[in-house]
Scaffold this active site. Structure first.
Site, PDB file in Angstrom:
ATOM      1  N   HIS A  63       0.854  -1.178   0.000  1.00 24.26           N
ATOM      2  CA  HIS A  63       0.000   0.000   0.000  1.00 24.26           C
ATOM      3  C   HIS A  63       0.897   1.236   0.000  1.00 24.26           C
ATOM      4  O   HIS A  63       2.043   1.193   0.464  1.00 24.26           O
ATOM      5  CB  HIS A  63      -0.892   0.019   1.239  1.00 24.26           C
ATOM      6  CG  HIS A  63      -1.929  -1.050   1.249  1.00 24.26           C
ATOM      7  ND1 HIS A  63      -3.017  -1.016   2.085  1.00 24.26           N
ATOM      8  CD2 HIS A  63      -2.055  -2.192   0.518  1.00 24.26           C
ATOM      9  CE1 HIS A  63      -3.772  -2.083   1.880  1.00 24.26           C
ATOM     10  NE2 HIS A  63      -3.203  -2.812   0.942  1.00 24.26           N
ATOM     11  N   GLU A  69       0.975   3.827   1.839  1.00 20.46           N
ATOM     12  CA  GLU A  69       1.457   4.218   3.168  1.00 20.46           C
ATOM     13  C   GLU A  69       2.626   3.342   3.610  1.00 20.46           C
ATOM     14  O   GLU A  69       3.622   3.843   4.144  1.00 20.46           O
ATOM     15  CB  GLU A  69       0.328   4.101   4.209  1.00 20.46           C
ATOM     16  CG  GLU A  69      -0.878   4.939   3.892  1.00 20.46           C
ATOM     17  CD  GLU A  69      -1.961   4.210   3.093  1.00 20.46           C
ATOM     18  OE1 GLU A  69      -3.140   4.542   3.284  1.00 20.46           O
ATOM     19  OE2 GLU A  69      -1.634   3.321   2.281  1.00 20.46           O
ATOM     20  N   CYS A  89      -6.098   2.087   5.677  1.00 20.83           N
ATOM     21  CA  CYS A  89      -6.766   0.873   6.153  1.00 20.83           C
ATOM     22  C   CYS A  89      -6.192   0.517   7.529  1.00 20.83           C
ATOM     23  O   CYS A  89      -5.222   1.126   8.002  1.00 20.83           O
ATOM     24  CB  CYS A  89      -6.551  -0.274   5.163  1.00 20.83           C
ATOM     25  SG  CYS A  89      -4.851  -0.893   5.113  1.00 20.83           S
ATOM     26  N   CYS A 129      -2.418  -0.354   7.491  1.00 17.37           N
ATOM     27  CA  CYS A 129      -1.551   0.821   7.394  1.00 17.37           C
ATOM     28  C   CYS A 129      -1.579   1.653   8.670  1.00 17.37           C
ATOM     29  O   CYS A 129      -0.539   2.140   9.123  1.00 17.37           O
ATOM     30  CB  CYS A 129      -1.951   1.656   6.188  1.00 17.37           C
ATOM     31  SG  CYS A 129      -1.616   0.809   4.622  1.00 17.37           S
TER      32      CYS A 129
END
Length: 147
Positions: free
Chosen positions: A51, A53, A81, A84
């Site tokens: 992801h 992040e 999410c 993260c």
């Protein structure tokens, strides 16, 4: 300054979108300077943790030479999410800033799951969720693709 960093995060999200990924971008700031920027890449890297992040966290740690990201702020185009958010809790970030919340992770309010998690009584000393809100109103439709 929020707008400047969000625009860069949005450019990262566009890169993800162009590659068929969910359009999420992230920018890490330390002492007023960008130290990392990334976009979602789980499909292209065959890595479910890739992801924006997480990739920005990894790049920042490498650049600073430590896993402790004390004093850093992460700007991200959409609410992180839970994976993260969890990853952002321990390295000492000051805050994360999100352009918008996502209905998958919570609601469009301060009561969303990752905001509540980051701002909980026991965790708020570790990480503060900051939602500048509507920094980039023009990005709304673009950011809502596949989220």
């Amino acid at each position: 300054m929020d707008e400047h960093y969000m625009k860069i995060a949005l450019e990262e999200a566009r890169k993800a979108n162009q590659n068929g990924e969910v359009p999420v971008g992230a920018v890490m700031i330390h002492e007023g300077k960008i130290i990392s920027q990334a976009h979602n890449q789980p499909i292209s890297l065959n890595d479910p943790t890739a992801h924006a992040e997480i990739l920005a966290l990894r790049q920042a740690a490498e650049k600073l030479g430590t896993y402790r990201l004390t004093g850093c702020t992460l700007y991200v185009t959409i609410e992180p999410c839970l994976m993260c958010t969890g990853a952002m809790l321990m390295p000492g970030l000051i805050a994360w800033c999100s352009e918008r919340l996502t209905p998958k992770a919570g609601q469009f309010t301060q009561s969303s799951t990752s905001v509540r998690m980051a701002n909980s009584t026991t965790l708020s000393r570790l990480l503060k969720a900051f939602l500048p809100g509507n920094v980039l109103r023009s990005s709304r439709g673009f950011l809502e693709r596949d989220v």
